[in-house]
Write a protein that holds these residues in place. Sequence first.
Motif, short mmCIF file in Angstrom:
data_model
loop_
_atom_site.label_atom_id
_atom_site.label_comp_id
_atom_site.label_asym_id
_atom_site.label_seq_id
_atom_site.Cartn_x
_atom_site.Cartn_y
_atom_site.Cartn_z
N PHE A 104 -4.30 0.88 -7.66
CA PHE A 104 -3.96 -0.14 -6.56
C PHE A 104 -4.46 -1.60 -6.90
O PHE A 104 -5.59 -1.76 -6.85
CB PHE A 104 -4.11 0.30 -5.35
CG PHE A 104 -3.47 -0.49 -4.13
CD1 PHE A 104 -2.21 -0.65 -4.03
CD2 PHE A 104 -4.57 -0.85 -3.34
CE1 PHE A 104 -1.91 -1.69 -2.97
CE2 PHE A 104 -4.07 -1.88 -2.13
CZ PHE A 104 -2.61 -2.23 -2.25
N ILE A 105 -3.55 -2.52 -7.08
CA ILE A 105 -3.70 -3.71 -7.07
C ILE A 105 -3.05 -4.59 -6.31
O ILE A 105 -1.87 -4.60 -6.13
CB ILE A 105 -3.62 -4.46 -8.53
CG1 ILE A 105 -4.31 -3.72 -9.67
CG2 ILE A 105 -4.06 -5.87 -8.53
CD1 ILE A 105 -5.97 -3.81 -9.66
N LEU A 106 -3.83 -5.12 -5.00
CA LEU A 106 -3.07 -5.96 -4.00
C LEU A 106 -2.99 -7.46 -4.34
O LEU A 106 -3.84 -8.12 -4.67
CB LEU A 106 -3.89 -6.02 -2.50
CG LEU A 106 -3.05 -6.80 -1.77
CD1 LEU A 106 -1.71 -6.22 -1.31
CD2 LEU A 106 -3.85 -6.55 -0.45
N ASP A 107 -1.62 -7.90 -4.51
CA ASP A 107 -1.32 -9.04 -5.01
C ASP A 107 -1.48 -9.90 -3.49
O ASP A 107 -0.53 -9.78 -2.85
CB ASP A 107 -0.21 -9.51 -5.86
CG ASP A 107 0.33 -10.59 -6.08
OD1 ASP A 107 -0.42 -11.66 -5.70
OD2 ASP A 107 1.45 -10.96 -6.68
N THR A 152 -6.53 -14.03 -5.72
CA THR A 152 -5.35 -13.99 -5.91
C THR A 152 -4.83 -12.38 -6.10
O THR A 152 -3.72 -12.06 -5.81
CB THR A 152 -4.73 -14.62 -7.44
OG1 THR A 152 -5.48 -13.77 -8.35
CG2 THR A 152 -5.11 -16.08 -7.36
N SER A 153 -5.95 -11.54 -6.22
CA SER A 153 -5.47 -10.26 -6.19
C SER A 153 -6.83 -9.33 -5.94
O SER A 153 -7.99 -10.10 -6.14
CB SER A 153 -4.76 -9.74 -7.53
OG SER A 153 -5.64 -9.78 -8.69
N LEU A 169 0.93 -1.25 -0.09
CA LEU A 169 -0.04 0.11 0.04
C LEU A 169 0.84 1.23 0.02
O LEU A 169 0.62 2.44 -0.82
CB LEU A 169 -0.93 -0.08 1.37
CG LEU A 169 -2.02 1.28 1.47
CD1 LEU A 169 -2.85 1.09 0.32
CD2 LEU A 169 -2.86 1.00 2.72
N GLY A 170 1.91 1.35 0.83
CA GLY A 170 2.63 2.31 0.98
C GLY A 170 3.50 2.72 -0.48
O GLY A 170 3.64 3.71 -0.98
N ASN A 171 3.90 1.53 -1.07
CA ASN A 171 4.57 1.78 -2.44
C ASN A 171 3.74 2.39 -3.44
O ASN A 171 4.07 3.21 -4.18
CB ASN A 171 5.20 0.33 -2.90
CG ASN A 171 6.26 -0.18 -2.14
OD1 ASN A 171 6.86 0.36 -1.50
ND2 ASN A 171 6.67 -1.31 -2.20
N ALA A 201 -0.49 -13.09 -2.78
CA ALA A 201 0.92 -13.70 -2.62
C ALA A 201 1.42 -13.32 -1.32
O ALA A 201 1.79 -12.24 -1.21
CB ALA A 201 1.96 -13.75 -3.91
N GLN A 202 1.76 -14.23 -0.46
CA GLN A 202 2.33 -14.11 0.88
C GLN A 202 1.55 -13.31 1.98
O GLN A 202 1.94 -13.11 2.78
CB GLN A 202 3.80 -13.49 0.53
CG GLN A 202 4.67 -14.25 -0.38
CD GLN A 202 5.77 -13.47 -0.85
OE1 GLN A 202 5.76 -12.14 -0.98
NE2 GLN A 202 7.08 -14.08 -0.91
N ILE A 203 0.21 -12.97 1.55
CA ILE A 203 -0.56 -12.35 2.46
C ILE A 203 -1.49 -13.37 2.61
O ILE A 203 -2.03 -13.37 3.95
CB ILE A 203 -1.06 -11.10 1.97
CG1 ILE A 203 0.18 -10.01 1.63
CG2 ILE A 203 -2.08 -10.39 2.80
CD1 ILE A 203 -0.20 -8.65 0.95
N LEU A 204 -2.27 -13.77 1.97
CA LEU A 204 -3.55 -14.71 2.21
C LEU A 204 -3.14 -16.10 2.31
O LEU A 204 -3.76 -16.93 3.28
CB LEU A 204 -4.69 -14.36 1.09
CG LEU A 204 -5.83 -14.88 1.57
CD1 LEU A 204 -6.66 -14.43 2.54
CD2 LEU A 204 -6.96 -14.71 0.12
N GLY A 205 -1.99 -16.60 1.57
CA GLY A 205 -1.76 -17.89 1.46
C GLY A 205 -0.93 -18.30 2.72
O GLY A 205 -0.49 -17.64 3.47
#
Length: 191
Positions: free
Chosen positions: A182-185, A171-172, A60-62, A187-191
């Motif tokens: 803004f698209i949140l992927d 997935t996003s 989000l910051g990026n 990967a490494q957050i939900l899984g």
Amino acid sequence: MTALILNLSPTIELTDEQFFQLCQNNRDLRLERTAEGELIIMPPTGWESGNRNSRLTQRLGNWADADGTGLAFDSSTGFKLPNGANRSPDASWVSQERLEALNPDPDKFLPLAPDFAVELRSASDSLKTVQQKMQEYIDNVVRLGWLIDPQNQQVEIYRPGRDIEILRSPTSLSGEDVLPGFILDFAQILG
């Protein structure tokens, strides 16, 4: 370990300044206050939730840095909601326009609700409690909210005036018109 809720009312009625000072004097604690004046003491999360939240806040910051229309905040930022509650979403964003119009003291809690708020459910969080918190955000003019629930592999999307949308194993996810581009992927957050 779950959150500890202290009902201080009517014995103790903390002013906004007293609550702020309580938080400053106890920086190792995550404190929130409900609209009814209850004090919520939240335990630290496990390392997996901490890593997921770090990735969420980073992404989000990026986006916010590249977009330039507002500022992203992490879970240590306090917001004074219109209903009187003091909340700290796991990640949030506020438009630059709203910040400039308000010109808030940078050393105090933001006296507004964010435009966008995210809660990342940790293993110690009650789903019902986090859902109530998300509804409170929407009831207090948050324009878009996401409840990310790794335990159930789903995301609940909260929008004013609309039913909650539940996505299973996305997935996003798009920030829609609140966070254009803004698209949140996940990967490494939900899984």
